[in-house]
Design an enzyme around this catalytic site. Structure first.
Site, PDB file in Angstrom:
ATOM      1  CE  LYS A 195      80.996  14.871   1.907  1.00 11.63           C
ATOM      2  NZ  LYS A 195      82.113  14.003   2.330  1.00 11.63           N
ATOM      3  CE  LYS A 249      77.931  13.303   4.180  1.00 13.84           C
ATOM      4  NZ  LYS A 249      79.192  12.638   4.455  1.00 13.84           N
TER       5      LYS A 249
END
Ligand SMILES: [Zn+2]
Length: 357
Positions: A195, A249
């Site tokens: 992420k 992400k």
């Protein structure tokens, strides 16, 4: 041997040929729809930065989950927007917290949809950070204790899968340990493994969860967007600690990372098509610069082509609806004559009967 023996346009000359040789097919079964639970009743308020997505009180959340299920989407990812926040995110692990209440309601009213919970504390802290702050720094190991408490409360409420979003070192291990210690051996963990510290989350935090940082940023725990080798190390550690599904992400600017993750690990791979990605397409469509649905399908298909197995997207409902309408059209039903729930789950293609002698 090249041209003129080889003419790659031969297999592009009409839609039937193109469909025969298509390498990537998008399915409603690839999607996960994020949902936002808020306190109260009768609340269904559109999130202005994410049109088509809503703040939902639990009664309306249940109705929304039914619609998601009827479209054939297998899972939702649940976020909570609490009434009050504090320094230590106590609302995040309270048995009566907004997410815990929402999970219980969904699992009793719509049991046939998977409920995945986002496990973090940033929506519940007054400072907006993902854990306990010590001397202006996100304290890793103390925050892991908090994360474990939140995880256990989600499991006890009935979550089907938990998804830690903080990017703390050791978070998957801490979660696996507390789950196993309390008998939740079969509860899977979807790690937000790679992420990135991205400004593409701004619409989510500003309007989705009303979570703003009172100081600093998240670059001490989320990744530098310049790095992809480091993403592979993050993913490897998550797998070692027990992650069942890994994630990259954001998604659309990070297709190289998605591709590498699938090639190197052969694990179930999720991508999060984040709020900024959604908002950009929405804004361009509203300005008349892009065709919303065409770009939506191109974006989602390219995520899958790059290696994603699961796609968390605010487009899930819209894409699922259009896919089922296309399917209905392809099999001789006119959209409008039939409801979505009648054609979902999608029927198998008609089988040609072969006469046996
Ligand atoms: Zn967080």
């Amino acid at each position: 041997m090249g041209f003129p023996v080889h003419r790659l346009r031969r297999l592009r000359q009409n839609n039937n040929f193109r469909e025969l040789v298509r390498e990537t097919n998008l399915s409603v079964k690839d999607f996960i729809q994020p949902l936002f639970a808020v306190p109260g009743s009768g609340i269904r308020k559109e999130i202005s930065a994410l049109p088509g997505n809503y703040h939902l009180s639990i009664d309306c959340l249940v109705e929304e989950a039914r619609q998601v299920r009827d479209l054939g989407i297998p899972a939702v990812l649940l976020f909570g927007v609490p009434e009050t926040k504090d320094e230590c995110a106590s609302g995040a692990y309270s048995p009566d917290g907004i997410v815990q209440q929402a999970v219980r309601a969904l699992k009793s009213m719509v049991p046939d949809i998977l409920v995945i919970t986002d496990v973090c504390s940033c929506e519940y802290t007054t400072h907006g950070h993902c854990g306990i702050i010590e001397n202006g720094y996100l304290a890793n190991d103390r925050s892991l204790e908090l994360l474990a408490k939140i995880t256990l409360s989600h499991a006890e409420a009935g979550a089907d899968m938990v998804a830690p979003a903080a990017m703390l070192d050791g978070e998957i291990r801490a979660m696996r340990q507390i789950l196993d210690a309390h008998g939740f051996h079969n509860l899977p963990i979807m790690g937000y493994s790679a992420k990135y510290a991205s400004k593409l989350y701004d619409p989510f935090f500003k309007e989705g969860t009303h979570s703003t940082l009172s100081f600093g940023d998240k670059r001490t725990h989320q990744m530098d967007y310049s790095n992809s080798d480091e993403a592979m190390r993050e993913i490897a550690l998550d797998i070692e600690e027990g992650a069942d599904i890994i994630m990259v992400k954001p998604a659309l600017f990070y297709l190289d990372v998605v591709y590498r993750a699938k090639k190197e690990f052969q694990m179930p791979l999720a991508v999060y098509n984040v709020s900024g990605e959604y908002a950009m397409i929405d804004a361009a469509a509203k300005m008349g610069r892009l065709n919303r649905d065409a770009i939506m399908f191109e974006a989602l298909t390219c995520l899958k082509r790059a290696g994603a197995d699961l796609i968390i997207t605010y487009f899930a409902k819209r894409a699922a609806k259009l896919l089922s309408e296309q399917h209905a059209e392809a099999f001789g039903k006119v959209p409008g004559e039939t409801t979505i729930s009648q054609v979902v789950p999608l029927p198998e293609p008609p089988v040609k009967k072969i006469k046996t002698p």
